[in-house]
Design a protein around this motif. Structure first.
Motif, PDB file in Angstrom:
ATOM      1  N   ASP A  73       0.592  -1.663   0.168  1.00  0.00           N
ATOM      2  CA  ASP A  73      -0.248  -0.134  -0.524  1.00  0.00           C
ATOM      3  C   ASP A  73       0.649   1.269  -0.100  1.00  0.00           C
ATOM      4  O   ASP A  73       0.661   2.151  -0.792  1.00  0.00           O
ATOM      5  CB  ASP A  73      -0.719  -0.305   1.194  1.00  0.00           C
ATOM      6  CG  ASP A  73      -2.211  -0.636   0.828  1.00  0.00           C
ATOM      7  OD1 ASP A  73      -2.394  -0.894  -0.016  1.00  0.00           O
ATOM      8  OD2 ASP A  73      -3.234  -1.096   2.142  1.00  0.00           O
ATOM      9  N   ILE A  74       1.883   1.803   1.116  1.00  0.00           N
ATOM     10  CA  ILE A  74       2.808   2.717   1.087  1.00  0.00           C
ATOM     11  C   ILE A  74       3.701   2.948  -0.061  1.00  0.00           C
ATOM     12  O   ILE A  74       3.496   4.149  -0.676  1.00  0.00           O
ATOM     13  CB  ILE A  74       3.335   2.623   2.422  1.00  0.00           C
ATOM     14  CG1 ILE A  74       2.468   2.773   3.249  1.00  0.00           C
ATOM     15  CG2 ILE A  74       4.120   3.761   2.533  1.00  0.00           C
ATOM     16  CD1 ILE A  74       1.185   3.212   3.282  1.00  0.00           C
ATOM     17  N   LEU A  75       4.472   1.526  -0.273  1.00  0.00           N
ATOM     18  CA  LEU A  75       5.407   1.948  -1.873  1.00  0.00           C
ATOM     19  C   LEU A  75       4.160   1.825  -3.396  1.00  0.00           C
ATOM     20  O   LEU A  75       3.964   3.116  -3.084  1.00  0.00           O
ATOM     21  CB  LEU A  75       5.275  -0.022  -2.163  1.00  0.00           C
ATOM     22  CG  LEU A  75       6.903  -0.248  -1.525  1.00  0.00           C
ATOM     23  CD1 LEU A  75       7.089  -1.405  -1.817  1.00  0.00           C
ATOM     24  CD2 LEU A  75       8.152   0.683  -1.843  1.00  0.00           C
ATOM     25  N   ARG A  76       2.681   1.661  -3.600  1.00  0.00           N
ATOM     26  CA  ARG A  76       1.927   2.336  -4.670  1.00  0.00           C
ATOM     27  C   ARG A  76       1.346   3.881  -4.062  1.00  0.00           C
ATOM     28  O   ARG A  76       1.592   4.545  -4.843  1.00  0.00           O
ATOM     29  CB  ARG A  76       0.496   1.492  -4.122  1.00  0.00           C
ATOM     30  CG  ARG A  76       1.196   0.570  -4.676  1.00  0.00           C
ATOM     31  CD  ARG A  76      -0.160  -0.494  -5.186  1.00  0.00           C
ATOM     32  NE  ARG A  76      -0.432  -1.579  -5.623  1.00  0.00           N
ATOM     33  CZ  ARG A  76      -0.069  -3.248  -5.529  1.00  0.00           C
ATOM     34  NH1 ARG A  76      -0.041  -2.889  -3.865  1.00  0.00           N
ATOM     35  NH2 ARG A  76       0.467  -3.557  -5.931  1.00  0.00           N
ATOM     36  N   ALA A  77       1.749   4.371  -2.536  1.00  0.00           N
ATOM     37  CA  ALA A  77       1.702   6.039  -2.545  1.00  0.00           C
ATOM     38  C   ALA A  77       2.429   6.769  -2.548  1.00  0.00           C
ATOM     39  O   ALA A  77       2.695   7.298  -2.950  1.00  0.00           O
ATOM     40  CB  ALA A  77       1.249   5.836  -0.795  1.00  0.00           C
ATOM     41  N   ILE A  78       3.990   5.897  -2.614  1.00  0.00           N
ATOM     42  CA  ILE A  78       5.022   6.901  -2.851  1.00  0.00           C
ATOM     43  C   ILE A  78       5.502   6.534  -4.600  1.00  0.00           C
ATOM     44  O   ILE A  78       5.187   7.787  -5.473  1.00  0.00           O
ATOM     45  CB  ILE A  78       6.141   6.143  -2.837  1.00  0.00           C
ATOM     46  CG1 ILE A  78       6.333   6.594  -0.903  1.00  0.00           C
ATOM     47  CG2 ILE A  78       7.461   6.717  -3.257  1.00  0.00           C
ATOM     48  CD1 ILE A  78       7.372   5.386  -0.209  1.00  0.00           C
ATOM     49  N   ASP A  79       4.573   5.909  -5.369  1.00  0.00           N
ATOM     50  CA  ASP A  79       4.643   5.792  -6.773  1.00  0.00           C
ATOM     51  C   ASP A  79       3.870   6.737  -7.356  1.00  0.00           C
ATOM     52  O   ASP A  79       3.823   7.261  -8.354  1.00  0.00           O
ATOM     53  CB  ASP A  79       4.412   4.234  -7.348  1.00  0.00           C
ATOM     54  CG  ASP A  79       4.809   4.279  -8.589  1.00  0.00           C
ATOM     55  OD1 ASP A  79       5.772   4.880  -9.096  1.00  0.00           O
ATOM     56  OD2 ASP A  79       4.043   3.856  -9.174  1.00  0.00           O
ATOM     57  N   LYS A  80       2.844   6.790  -6.365  1.00  0.00           N
ATOM     58  CA  LYS A  80       1.260   8.350  -6.881  1.00  0.00           C
ATOM     59  C   LYS A  80       1.956   9.450  -7.088  1.00  0.00           C
ATOM     60  O   LYS A  80       1.483  10.058  -7.258  1.00  0.00           O
ATOM     61  CB  LYS A  80       0.202   7.951  -6.500  1.00  0.00           C
ATOM     62  CG  LYS A  80      -0.184   6.497  -6.748  1.00  0.00           C
ATOM     63  CD  LYS A  80      -1.881   6.529  -6.182  1.00  0.00           C
ATOM     64  CE  LYS A  80      -2.105   4.903  -6.597  1.00  0.00           C
ATOM     65  NZ  LYS A  80      -3.514   4.802  -5.450  1.00  0.00           N
ATOM     66  N   ILE A  81       3.094   9.543  -5.780  1.00  0.00           N
ATOM     67  CA  ILE A  81       3.691  10.842  -5.938  1.00  0.00           C
ATOM     68  C   ILE A  81       3.518  11.809  -6.805  1.00  0.00           C
ATOM     69  O   ILE A  81       3.618  13.600  -7.200  1.00  0.00           O
ATOM     70  CB  ILE A  81       4.992  11.347  -4.603  1.00  0.00           C
ATOM     71  CG1 ILE A  81       3.763  10.569  -3.349  1.00  0.00           C
ATOM     72  CG2 ILE A  81       5.465  13.084  -4.223  1.00  0.00           C
ATOM     73  CD1 ILE A  81       5.316  10.601  -2.067  1.00  0.00           C
ATOM     74  N   GLN A  82       4.286  11.458  -8.286  1.00  0.00           N
ATOM     75  CA  GLN A  82       4.925  11.750  -9.383  1.00  0.00           C
ATOM     76  C   GLN A  82       3.097  12.491  -9.848  1.00  0.00           C
ATOM     77  O   GLN A  82       3.274  13.598 -10.772  1.00  0.00           O
ATOM     78  CB  GLN A  82       5.418  10.724 -10.245  1.00  0.00           C
ATOM     79  CG  GLN A  82       6.605  10.925  -9.526  1.00  0.00           C
ATOM     80  CD  GLN A  82       7.077   9.615 -10.673  1.00  0.00           C
ATOM     81  OE1 GLN A  82       7.082   9.377 -11.682  1.00  0.00           O
ATOM     82  NE2 GLN A  82       8.543   8.977 -10.624  1.00  0.00           N
ATOM     83  N   GLU A  97      -6.300   9.592   0.175  1.00  0.00           N
ATOM     84  CA  GLU A  97      -6.474   8.347   0.203  1.00  0.00           C
ATOM     85  C   GLU A  97      -6.560   7.592   0.526  1.00  0.00           C
ATOM     86  O   GLU A  97      -6.839   6.650   1.348  1.00  0.00           O
ATOM     87  CB  GLU A  97      -6.205   8.414  -1.181  1.00  0.00           C
ATOM     88  CG  GLU A  97      -6.017   7.029  -2.455  1.00  0.00           C
ATOM     89  CD  GLU A  97      -5.604   6.895  -3.229  1.00  0.00           C
ATOM     90  OE1 GLU A  97      -5.781   5.537  -3.433  1.00  0.00           O
ATOM     91  OE2 GLU A  97      -4.902   7.875  -3.895  1.00  0.00           O
ATOM     92  N   TYR A  98      -5.277   7.325   1.928  1.00  0.00           N
ATOM     93  CA  TYR A  98      -4.722   7.122   2.579  1.00  0.00           C
ATOM     94  C   TYR A  98      -4.895   6.900   4.066  1.00  0.00           C
ATOM     95  O   TYR A  98      -4.799   6.243   4.931  1.00  0.00           O
ATOM     96  CB  TYR A  98      -3.014   6.388   2.553  1.00  0.00           C
ATOM     97  CG  TYR A  98      -2.935   5.535   0.577  1.00  0.00           C
ATOM     98  CD1 TYR A  98      -2.589   4.352   1.185  1.00  0.00           C
ATOM     99  CD2 TYR A  98      -2.719   6.370  -0.155  1.00  0.00           C
ATOM    100  CE1 TYR A  98      -1.949   3.912   0.050  1.00  0.00           C
ATOM    101  CE2 TYR A  98      -2.262   6.093  -1.442  1.00  0.00           C
ATOM    102  CZ  TYR A  98      -1.908   4.263  -1.374  1.00  0.00           C
ATOM    103  OH  TYR A  98      -1.720   3.670  -2.328  1.00  0.00           O
ATOM    104  N   GLU A  99      -6.011   8.096   4.239  1.00  0.00           N
ATOM    105  CA  GLU A  99      -6.341   8.208   5.911  1.00  0.00           C
ATOM    106  C   GLU A  99      -7.735   7.576   5.134  1.00  0.00           C
ATOM    107  O   GLU A  99      -8.314   6.518   6.377  1.00  0.00           O
ATOM    108  CB  GLU A  99      -6.882   9.473   5.590  1.00  0.00           C
ATOM    109  CG  GLU A  99      -5.804  10.742   6.868  1.00  0.00           C
ATOM    110  CD  GLU A  99      -5.991  11.607   6.985  1.00  0.00           C
ATOM    111  OE1 GLU A  99      -5.562  12.375   8.210  1.00  0.00           O
ATOM    112  OE2 GLU A  99      -6.341  12.709   6.234  1.00  0.00           O
ATOM    113  N   LYS A 100      -8.222   7.420   4.138  1.00  0.00           N
ATOM    114  CA  LYS A 100      -9.620   6.636   4.268  1.00  0.00           C
ATOM    115  C   LYS A 100      -9.089   5.414   4.673  1.00  0.00           C
ATOM    116  O   LYS A 100      -9.847   4.379   5.158  1.00  0.00           O
ATOM    117  CB  LYS A 100     -10.277   6.942   2.966  1.00  0.00           C
ATOM    118  CG  LYS A 100     -10.987   8.394   2.541  1.00  0.00           C
ATOM    119  CD  LYS A 100     -11.066   8.430   1.248  1.00  0.00           C
ATOM    120  CE  LYS A 100     -11.602   9.379   0.959  1.00  0.00           C
ATOM    121  NZ  LYS A 100     -12.081   9.398  -0.174  1.00  0.00           N
TER     122      LYS A 100
END
Length: 422
Positions: A180-189, A199-202
């Protein structure tokens, strides 16, 4: 009739650019000793799912064939090449393989990426170490240099370092949390920080910890610069990154930085990962790659390591166009023109002679007037004009279309003269 959504026809001008990139790729791959092959465009769907999991069905074109088998069009080269190498028990290692061709993805169409597009790919299979990763990254740097692309930065990270930091920060070894967190990092761009936090607080992740992981993903620089900003030495894989930088320095690769915002989206990456960006053009990553030792193991070869890189050709075309590259400039073509119908036969003979000697040559097939022939010669750098007066003296006129200069040349000397010009 319309094409299916996300598909397109490639016109000659585009195909010439694709061929330019292909030629540069093949020549650079040959310099580095990579052998060219093309894996099958059709795979068993189960084979592709080995890389992407069952959710891959949403991203690929798949269907049942007449034997009720579930098949899919390839969505990259890595799976096919890994399947091939894993099945070759006697293959000489390390195996260095390159590929170039079309792939199909059921993604949302976007700038520089249709649902059918062209991709180049390099893989090294065998016992992995820092030098194999450095070889792939060095190739990428040299390839872009050979293309004439400037302002390219190679951003390198290490998945295990990022995963270790996530585990420490979120106090969890749970694979779902780490993914989950890897995908969050990948979305930062692609998304704003607030969008990602919301999104991830939910998903019940701590806002403060999400902010910390976003700050971590912003760490960029040389190993020394990173060490001054963050106590990175606590992670056991840090020496791999510093060793990689030493190898790249030795290989004279200067356009490289550590960037912990690079994680690559797929779960099979197991070590060094990297992406390449044009710092002057906001189009996203031009290429991506890294270590994926887990994938050969899925095909029954846990003794086989792998590292590789792949890039979308159409996106590189856009970057070249943005930099006003010379890759689409006029080539040295010749156009043979004839003044009247009587001169058509000798003109055709001359055109055939030039073509037999591998000189790109055009000639009008419709019997048009000289003026119209000249208007159609916009792709030619030189035109050869066959006129009655000159032909009676066994001569022709050769015109340089760049500066409009002309010379009368004996027909017997024309071939050697044109070879020198072309």
């Amino acid at each position: 009739m319309d094409l299916p959504r996300g598909m397109k026809d490639f016109e000659n001008s585009e195909f010439q650019k694709i061929e330019y990139i292909r030629e540069k790729f093949l020549s650079t791959a040959n310099i580095f000793g990579f052998e060219l092959m093309e894996p099958s465009p059709l795979e068993l769907l189960a084979t592709l799912e080995a890389k992407g999991g069952p959710t891959l069905r949403d991203e690929v074109y798949f269907f049942n064939d007449k034997g009720s088998r579930e098949l899919s069009l390839r969505f990259d080269f890595t799976v096919g090449l890994t399947r091939y190498v894993a099945g070759q028990k006697s293959i000489k290692l390390p195996a260095k393989i390159s590929a170039f061709g079309g792939v199909w993805r059921y993604d949302e169409p976007q700038k520089g990426r249709y649902r059918f597009f062209h991709q180049w790919d390099l893989e090294i299979f065998g016992k992995q170490n820092t030098e194999t990763d450095a070889e792939i990254i060095e190739f990428t740097s040299k390839f872009f240099s050979n293309l004439g692309l400037e302002n390219i930065i190679l951003s390198v990270s290490h998945r295990k370092i990022t995963q270790a930091y996530i585990s420490s920060l979120f106090e969890s070894e749970n694979s779902e949390v780490i993914s989950d967190i890897l995908r969050a990092i990948d979305k930062i761009q692609k998304k704003s920080e607030q969008e990602i936090i919301s999104e991830y607080e939910k998903k019940e992740y701590s806002k403060e910890k999400l902010k910390q992981i976003i700050e971590f993903s912003k760490l960029k620089g040389t190993p020394d610069e990173i060490s001054r900003k963050f106590d990175i030495t606590q992670f056991e894989n840090w020496p791999e990154l510093t060793s990689l930088f030493e190898s790249l320095k030795n290989r004279n690769v200067k356009n490289v930085q550590i960037d912990f915002g690079v994680v690559r989206g797929l779960d099979y990456y197991s070590g060094i990962v990297f992406e390449a960006f044009d710092e002057t053009f906001d189009i996203g990553a031009l290429v991506g790659g890294g270590r994926y030792d887990n994938l050969p193991a899925i095909f029954g070869r846990d003794d086989l390591g792998a590292t590789g890189v792949a890039g979308g050709v159409e996106r590189i075309m856009l970057a070249l166009e943005n930099q006003n590259s010379s890759f689409n400039k006029q080539k040295n073509r010749v156009s043979v023109l004839y003044v009247n119908e009587e001169m058509k036969s000798p003109a055709t003979k001359i055109a055939s002679l030039l073509r037999e000697n591998c000189i790109p040559t055009d000639i009008d097939l419709s019997g048009r007037a000289l003026k119209k022939q000249m208007e159609q010669s916009t792709n030619a750098k030189f035109v050869i004009i066959i006129g009655p007066d000159e032909f009676s003296k066994n001569m022709v006129v050769v015109r340089n279309m760049s500066d409009r200069s002309e010379n009368q040349i004996l027909i017997s000397e024309l071939l050697e003269y044109m070879k020198k010009l072309i």
